[in-house]
Design a protein around this motif. Sequence first.
Motif, PDB file in Angstrom:
ATOM      1  N   SER B  83      45.904  30.522  40.770  1.00 26.55           N
ATOM      2  CA  SER B  83      44.026  30.673  41.055  1.00 26.55           C
ATOM      3  C   SER B  83      43.337  31.599  41.881  1.00 26.55           C
ATOM      4  O   SER B  83      43.185  32.241  40.962  1.00 26.55           O
ATOM      5  N   ALA B  84      43.514  31.192  43.385  1.00 24.70           N
ATOM      6  CA  ALA B  84      42.655  31.526  44.075  1.00 24.70           C
ATOM      7  C   ALA B  84      43.563  33.123  44.140  1.00 24.70           C
ATOM      8  O   ALA B  84      42.814  34.150  44.216  1.00 24.70           O
ATOM      9  N   HIS B  85      44.425  33.505  44.383  1.00 24.54           N
ATOM     10  CA  HIS B  85      45.222  35.211  44.332  1.00 24.54           C
ATOM     11  C   HIS B  85      45.117  35.903  43.064  1.00 24.54           C
ATOM     12  O   HIS B  85      44.636  37.191  43.076  1.00 24.54           O
ATOM     13  N   ALA B  86      44.607  34.833  42.024  1.00 24.68           N
ATOM     14  CA  ALA B  86      44.501  35.267  40.866  1.00 24.68           C
ATOM     15  C   ALA B  86      42.786  35.695  40.512  1.00 24.68           C
ATOM     16  O   ALA B  86      42.806  36.839  39.581  1.00 24.68           O
ATOM     17  N   GLU B  87      42.676  35.452  40.940  1.00 25.08           N
ATOM     18  CA  GLU B  87      40.499  35.557  41.367  1.00 25.08           C
ATOM     19  C   GLU B  87      40.546  37.262  41.758  1.00 25.08           C
ATOM     20  O   GLU B  87      39.663  37.803  41.937  1.00 25.08           O
ATOM     21  N   GLU B  88      40.974  37.042  42.806  1.00 22.54           N
ATOM     22  CA  GLU B  88      40.647  37.917  43.751  1.00 22.54           C
ATOM     23  C   GLU B  88      42.292  39.493  43.465  1.00 22.54           C
ATOM     24  O   GLU B  88      40.938  39.989  43.438  1.00 22.54           O
TER      25      GLU B  88
END
Lengths: 321, 321
Positions: B83-88
Amino acid sequence: MNILILGGGGVLGQKLALKLAANPTLKGQAITQVTLADVVDPPKIDAPFPVQTVTCDIADAASVAKCVTAQTDVIYLLAAIVSAHAEEDFDAGMNINLFGTYNVLERCRVLGIVPTVVFSSSIAIYGGEAQDPLGDHSYPNPQTSYGMQKAAGEMLINDYSRKGFIDGRAFRLPTVSVRPGKPNRAASSFMSSILREPLNGQDAICPVEADFLHYYISPRRCVENLVKGAELNAADIGQNRVMQMPGKTWSIAQVIEAMTAVAGTDPAKLIRWDPQPDIKRIVSGWRWDIHADKALRLGLKADDTFEDNIRYYLEDDKHTA
Amino acid sequence: MNILILGGGGVLGQKLALKLAANPTLKGQAITQVTLADVVDPPKIDAPFPVQTVTCDIADAASVAKCVTAQTDVIYLLAAIVSAHAEEDFDAGMNINLFGTYNVLERCRVLGIVPTVVFSSSIAIYGGEAQDPLGDHSYPNPQTSYGMQKAAGEMLINDYSRKGFIDGRAFRLPTVSVRPGKPNRAASSFMSSILREPLNGQDAICPVEADFLHYYISPRRCVENLVKGAELNAADIGQNRVMQMPGKTWSIAQVIEAMTAVAGTDPAKLIRWDPQPDIKRIVSGWRWDIHADKALRLGLKADDTFEDNIRYYLEDDKHTA
């Protein structure tokens, strides 16, 4: 206001351009240019602003890059492979409806222009096990590849808007009837042709029963809603940029009664009833108990009666048949 | 039974392979091979059947073509940018989570092998304006690009299954806790690290308040459900191949109480409370009032108590920390 209409050669694209020509402002600003883009060079229209026509294959990112430029303010993304066509040709549907949508949005992201993007989704996203009534926040459960591709497109519109790459708004279009022109490869094509052909003195085939219910909008009202859709304030739309476009539910019997009320008893006699299992299989996965709460609240409208749909066809389109 | 695990180097991929090794049948047939595929060569596991490890980038169709062959019977599609990786990194998320999923399904279609495909979706598809409670047929309204990509993946699984290209089943995974190993770039990573690190005598930071509610499953139970998920009869699943995997809702206070009940009072003292707005912004878009009616009816299970989750970590994973 520089406007790009992808699918600008189609029925809605052309009518939208004519509507903009008749009232050449959008979002309170003068329209400075309209670009009509389609896979074949779209017909030009007369307008008080420059009208450019270009060929564009949205499945091809390089082709999209030529249409969507740093000057583009508003994009109408109406280009699509329709339902029965996308069902027969899976690749074509994926390439245009899903990857084409991605290519357009991605081009906007790369350019950093944050245009208003109006995306035409469809009531074909509803279906299957999802429960009636259906509306803005119903589970998308498409029974066709076209519906799946549109439902995925809605999600892209929402996410690209959330990230600030575009200012998107997506409308699930009811079936547009009476649609002018020739039958197309939409499974819903008969819902116009059983009216259009008889109004032009020609035979038509009705592949479903008279009690078949469906959710409709006229082309004229649909285009009015597409204009209004671009003009909505993002803040009023809120986090979810997807909504049902208002329509109304009528049976086949009712739309034929409306035709008779407006145009007399002769046209209905030209309809031949011939149930077709392939069409019925697709359209029976579609839904008719659909509610457009959000769009109605935001000022979009359905037609008042199906007699209006018939009258609009006679006024706007019959001369082209 | 020739099984491919995409994401075979990850926590669930490795545990799934170990589970299959311990009970080397699937769908009533002997397992003849397991292929572990990941972006870096996955650790091999001991098993009574041949285990192959390969590097595969699912964003690259040619790489997928090397892993998915005419011999492949079952594909676990667990590879994801979290999640946070795909958001960045929007591109990475799109390329792996959306186009990677497409590449795998498309390879199956071209080969014509109709494998069983088990797809890991996520509760991150829920959120926004959609109303609680949420479940199998709730409107996917993701608040992250990861959630959008998973929701679009669900639709692809459904449509490819409907068309007969694959025999798909997609499960929205609860947050897996206690997840072994190092913190990852999921925004939910703290939901394991506030337990795992203290159980190993290390400090941990809790970025949300004690009353934060979330929906969990243990890795052990999740893997049991993934095995069961492949074994379900398509006819029992029905038209819609997507469902919520069962989980249970606990507050941060409750999961820490469970840790204390199992491991004594010392670990909880190692947690430092440090609210982090970036994490809170993402996780507050997530939902906890989630119901897994369909999966429960089909025999998948949630954990009984969070104390089980703690015990499973101590039994299965603590030695690897």
